[in-house]
Design an enzyme around this catalytic site. Structure first.
Site, PDB file in Angstrom:
ATOM      1  N   ARG A  71       0.853  -1.129  -0.051  1.00 51.69           N
ATOM      2  CA  ARG A  71      -0.042   0.042   0.106  1.00 51.69           C
ATOM      3  C   ARG A  71       0.857   1.415  -0.052  1.00 51.69           C
ATOM      4  O   ARG A  71       0.379   2.257  -0.578  1.00 51.69           O
ATOM      5  CB  ARG A  71      -0.796  -0.136   1.073  1.00 51.69           C
ATOM      6  CG  ARG A  71      -2.025   1.056   1.233  1.00 51.69           C
ATOM      7  CD  ARG A  71      -3.040   0.709   2.386  1.00 51.69           C
ATOM      8  NE  ARG A  71      -4.455   1.862   2.169  1.00 51.69           N
ATOM      9  CZ  ARG A  71      -4.069   2.569   2.937  1.00 51.69           C
ATOM     10  NH1 ARG A  71      -3.345   2.955   3.987  1.00 51.69           N
ATOM     11  NH2 ARG A  71      -5.436   3.506   3.009  1.00 51.69           N
ATOM     12  N   ILE A  97      -7.444   7.382  -0.912  1.00 50.61           N
ATOM     13  CA  ILE A  97      -7.347   6.043  -0.921  1.00 50.61           C
ATOM     14  C   ILE A  97      -8.328   5.552   0.250  1.00 50.61           C
ATOM     15  O   ILE A  97      -7.911   6.132   1.234  1.00 50.61           O
ATOM     16  CB  ILE A  97      -5.911   5.482  -0.990  1.00 50.61           C
ATOM     17  CG1 ILE A  97      -5.726   3.990  -1.112  1.00 50.61           C
ATOM     18  CG2 ILE A  97      -5.034   6.135   0.122  1.00 50.61           C
ATOM     19  CD1 ILE A  97      -4.453   3.702  -1.075  1.00 50.61           C
ATOM     20  N   SER A  98      -9.014   4.412   0.208  1.00 48.18           N
ATOM     21  CA  SER A  98      -9.919   4.006   1.213  1.00 48.18           C
ATOM     22  C   SER A  98      -9.003   3.340   2.165  1.00 48.18           C
ATOM     23  O   SER A  98      -7.966   2.831   1.956  1.00 48.18           O
ATOM     24  CB  SER A  98     -10.863   3.022   0.648  1.00 48.18           C
ATOM     25  OG  SER A  98     -11.565   3.633  -0.538  1.00 48.18           O
ATOM     26  N   LYS A  99      -9.525   3.427   3.544  1.00 52.97           N
ATOM     27  CA  LYS A  99      -8.929   2.542   4.615  1.00 52.97           C
ATOM     28  C   LYS A  99      -8.878   1.209   4.399  1.00 52.97           C
ATOM     29  O   LYS A  99      -9.594   0.520   3.784  1.00 52.97           O
ATOM     30  CB  LYS A  99      -9.867   2.833   6.025  1.00 52.97           C
ATOM     31  CG  LYS A  99     -10.008   4.134   6.580  1.00 52.97           C
ATOM     32  CD  LYS A  99     -10.570   3.832   7.916  1.00 52.97           C
ATOM     33  CE  LYS A  99     -11.692   4.297   8.121  1.00 52.97           C
ATOM     34  NZ  LYS A  99     -11.998   4.256   9.740  1.00 52.97           N
TER      35      LYS A  99
END
Ligand code: SAH
Length: 253
Positions: A71, A97-99
């Site tokens: 990530r 960016i999503s969790k």
């Protein structure tokens, strides 16, 4: 005798809690294709996966994939140290960016659908952003079509994904509110941006046995995660927990 009120750890949690970083079950081929890490985030990533397992993510497949995709390579280098915290991070142009917990949750929901249980076929992702979730999905599904309305992010995702050589990811610049007819029907549709409702095109492009997972505006102007399952009998909607996604917008940016 005192009775422990501590909840039983899930099987996935127990399994992942024991694994030392060097024994993490990342397939070698995947690791090689993902390239070397300049800073070693292996243990930070494993701790992220352990937290995901502790919080209830049960699919070993999801946990393995989350452990495989680096990530920190999808965010600005100044943010890399935060990449394995459970937080959304800016990716430019006001987008995020999503969790990791949300990415894992959405992937698990796809795998739990009838189409997911048979092995995910084609997936459509609305909102490519930096390409992280597309990379995660590519290790779980046969083909991933991912569409982004902002050219700069579409290009950023291309750059981020290029070294990974994921031949099953198809990057499209366009308005995801229209879906992507050429790849339909989809076993799963996942939206990384939330609107007032789910566009009709997404339902039309969902295969029988397929599942759509998307944030939508719920009561009190609060976003909720919506699941739409398509079967021979029609569509079934299930509203899940509150979520916070960037807005779904129409047209190219
Ligand atoms: N999955 C992404 C998250 C990106 S944030 C990741 O892993 O990074 C959501 C993205 O949805 C933003 O990049 C935003 O530009 C995009 N978006 C919003 N409305 C859209 C639309 N109608 N079509 C395509 N992309 C859209």
């Amino acid at each position: 005798m005192p009775v422990s009120t501590k909840p039983q750890a899930s099987v996935a949690h127990r399994q992942w809690a024991k694994l030392p970083a060097e024994l993490s079950p990342v397939p070698m081929a995947v690791r090689e294709s993902l390239g070397p890490e300049s800073v070693d985030f292996t243990s930070a990533r494993l701790r992220m996966v352990q937290r995901l397992a502790a919080s209830g993510v049960e699919h070993t497949r999801v946990l393995k994939v989350m452990n495989s995709v680096l990530r920190h390579q999808f965010v600005d280098s100044a943010l890399a140290v935060q990449a394995y915290e459970d937080t959304s991070l800016p990716i430019g142009l006001g987008q995020t960016i999503s969790k990791p917990s949300v990415v894992a949750r959405m992937c698990e929901l796809l795998l739990q659908s009838p189409a997911g249980k048979m092995g995910l076929g084609r997936i459509l992702e609305i909102g490519t952003g930096c390409g992280y979730q597309a990379a995660v999905l590519s290790l779980m599904a046969k083909e991933v079509y991912t569409i982004e309305r902002l050219r700069a992010l579409h290009e950023k995702a291309r750059v981020n994904l290029r070294p990974l050589r994921l031949a099953n990811v198809h990057l499209i610049l366009g308005d995801g509110m229209l879906g992507f007819e050429k790849g339909a029907p989809y076993a799963g549709i996942i939206a990384a941006a939330g609107g007032d409702s789910v566009p009709q095109a997404w339902c039309d492009q969902l295969a029988e046995g397929g599942r759509l997972v998307a944030p939508v505006m719920g009561p009190g102007q609060q976003q909720v995660l919506l699941v739409v399952d398509r079967s021979a009998d029609g569509f079934q909607r299930t509203v899940l927990e509150h979520v916070h996604f960037v807005p779904l917008k129409s047209g190219l940016g």
